[in-house]
Scaffold this motif. Sequence first.
Motif, PDB file in Angstrom:
ATOM      1  N   LYS A  72       0.821  -1.214   0.000  1.00  0.00           N
ATOM      2  CA  LYS A  72       0.000   0.000   0.000  1.00  0.00           C
ATOM      3  C   LYS A  72       0.854   1.263   0.000  1.00  0.00           C
ATOM      4  CE  LYS A  72      -4.135  -1.916   2.144  1.00  0.00           C
ATOM      5  NZ  LYS A  72      -4.998  -1.880   3.340  1.00  0.00           N
ATOM      6  N   ALA A  73       1.927   1.292   0.774  1.00  0.00           N
ATOM      7  CA  ALA A  73       2.790   2.476   0.827  1.00  0.00           C
ATOM      8  C   ALA A  73       3.483   2.700  -0.513  1.00  0.00           C
ATOM      9  CB  ALA A  73       3.817   2.336   1.944  1.00  0.00           C
ATOM     10  N   SER A  74       3.923   1.632  -1.145  1.00  0.00           N
ATOM     11  CA  SER A  74       4.565   1.761  -2.452  1.00  0.00           C
ATOM     12  C   SER A  74       3.613   2.367  -3.472  1.00  0.00           C
ATOM     13  CB  SER A  74       5.036   0.393  -2.950  1.00  0.00           C
ATOM     14  OG  SER A  74       5.989  -0.154  -2.078  1.00  0.00           O
ATOM     15  N   LEU A  75       2.375   1.927  -3.444  1.00  0.00           N
ATOM     16  CA  LEU A  75       1.376   2.456  -4.374  1.00  0.00           C
ATOM     17  C   LEU A  75       0.959   3.875  -4.008  1.00  0.00           C
ATOM     18  CD1 LEU A  75      -0.712  -0.805  -4.672  1.00  0.00           C
ATOM     19  CD2 LEU A  75       0.727   0.200  -6.460  1.00  0.00           C
ATOM     20  N   LYS A 102       1.425  10.487 -10.356  1.00  0.00           N
ATOM     21  CA  LYS A 102       2.067   9.871 -11.510  1.00  0.00           C
ATOM     22  C   LYS A 102       1.762   8.385 -11.497  1.00  0.00           C
ATOM     23  CE  LYS A 102       6.047  12.964 -11.806  1.00  0.00           C
ATOM     24  NZ  LYS A 102       7.517  13.038 -11.806  1.00  0.00           N
ATOM     25  N   ALA A 103       0.929   7.952 -12.409  1.00  0.00           N
ATOM     26  CA  ALA A 103       0.615   6.530 -12.498  1.00  0.00           C
ATOM     27  C   ALA A 103       1.684   5.834 -13.338  1.00  0.00           C
ATOM     28  CB  ALA A 103      -0.756   6.316 -13.110  1.00  0.00           C
ATOM     29  N   PRO A 104       2.222   4.739 -12.851  1.00  0.00           N
ATOM     30  CA  PRO A 104       3.239   4.024 -13.631  1.00  0.00           C
ATOM     31  C   PRO A 104       2.590   3.253 -14.773  1.00  0.00           C
ATOM     32  CG  PRO A 104       2.705   2.800 -11.667  1.00  0.00           C
ATOM     33  CD  PRO A 104       1.939   4.094 -11.583  1.00  0.00           C
ATOM     34  N   SER A 105       3.326   3.054 -15.841  1.00  0.00           N
ATOM     35  CA  SER A 105       2.810   2.237 -16.936  1.00  0.00           C
ATOM     36  C   SER A 105       2.988   0.757 -16.633  1.00  0.00           C
ATOM     37  CB  SER A 105       3.495   2.605 -18.255  1.00  0.00           C
ATOM     38  OG  SER A 105       4.893   2.474 -18.126  1.00  0.00           O
ATOM     39  N   ILE A 106       3.927   0.454 -15.741  1.00  0.00           N
ATOM     40  CA  ILE A 106       4.164  -0.932 -15.339  1.00  0.00           C
ATOM     41  C   ILE A 106       4.760  -0.945 -13.932  1.00  0.00           C
ATOM     42  CG2 ILE A 106       6.471  -1.003 -16.344  1.00  0.00           C
ATOM     43  CD1 ILE A 106       5.902  -3.929 -17.124  1.00  0.00           C
ATOM     44  N   ILE A 107       4.413  -1.966 -13.184  1.00  0.00           N
ATOM     45  CA  ILE A 107       5.002  -2.166 -11.861  1.00  0.00           C
ATOM     46  C   ILE A 107       5.618  -3.557 -11.853  1.00  0.00           C
ATOM     47  CG2 ILE A 107       4.564  -2.421  -9.384  1.00  0.00           C
ATOM     48  CD1 ILE A 107       2.215  -0.476  -9.715  1.00  0.00           C
ATOM     49  N   VAL A 108       6.891  -3.639 -11.537  1.00  0.00           N
ATOM     50  CA  VAL A 108       7.592  -4.920 -11.508  1.00  0.00           C
ATOM     51  C   VAL A 108       7.904  -5.264 -10.056  1.00  0.00           C
ATOM     52  CG1 VAL A 108       9.647  -6.172 -12.253  1.00  0.00           C
ATOM     53  CG2 VAL A 108       8.601  -4.483 -13.765  1.00  0.00           C
ATOM     54  N   PHE A 154      -5.234   3.818 -10.683  1.00  0.00           N
ATOM     55  CA  PHE A 154      -4.378   2.902 -11.445  1.00  0.00           C
ATOM     56  C   PHE A 154      -5.099   2.279 -12.636  1.00  0.00           C
ATOM     57  CE2 PHE A 154      -2.241   3.083  -7.340  1.00  0.00           C
ATOM     58  CZ  PHE A 154      -0.940   3.313  -7.744  1.00  0.00           C
ATOM     59  N   ASN A 155      -6.291   2.758 -12.931  1.00  0.00           N
ATOM     60  CA  ASN A 155      -7.057   2.257 -14.067  1.00  0.00           C
ATOM     61  C   ASN A 155      -6.492   2.859 -15.344  1.00  0.00           C
ATOM     62  OD1 ASN A 155      -8.952   1.709 -16.044  1.00  0.00           O
ATOM     63  ND2 ASN A 155     -10.686   1.906 -14.663  1.00  0.00           N
TER      64      ASN A 155
END
Length: 86
Positions: A41-44, A52-58, A80-81
């Motif tokens: 949750k903190a990372s998100l 800034k929404a990321p295009s990908i989360i690894v 994040f949609n």
Amino acid sequence: VHYGVVKGVQVYFLHQPLLFPQPYVDGDASFTMKQMAVMAKASLQIFVHLKKAPSIIVTNDWFTGLTAAYPKQGFFGKFFNVKFWG
């Protein structure tokens, strides 16, 4: 949250001494689950705060597995949609 740049890559460090007093701390299942939930949750939440929404989360470990689940289940609304940002 601590911020830095390492070789051109932005890095955010989550500092929470009660849940992460040292690397690889031992704990029972309940404690470990709390750590996993807070880490995800903190990372998100950092992305939400920065708007800034990321295009990908690894993620590369079982410990971070909830990171993908929270946005998919709508825990952060429409942030994040992909359709929301497009």
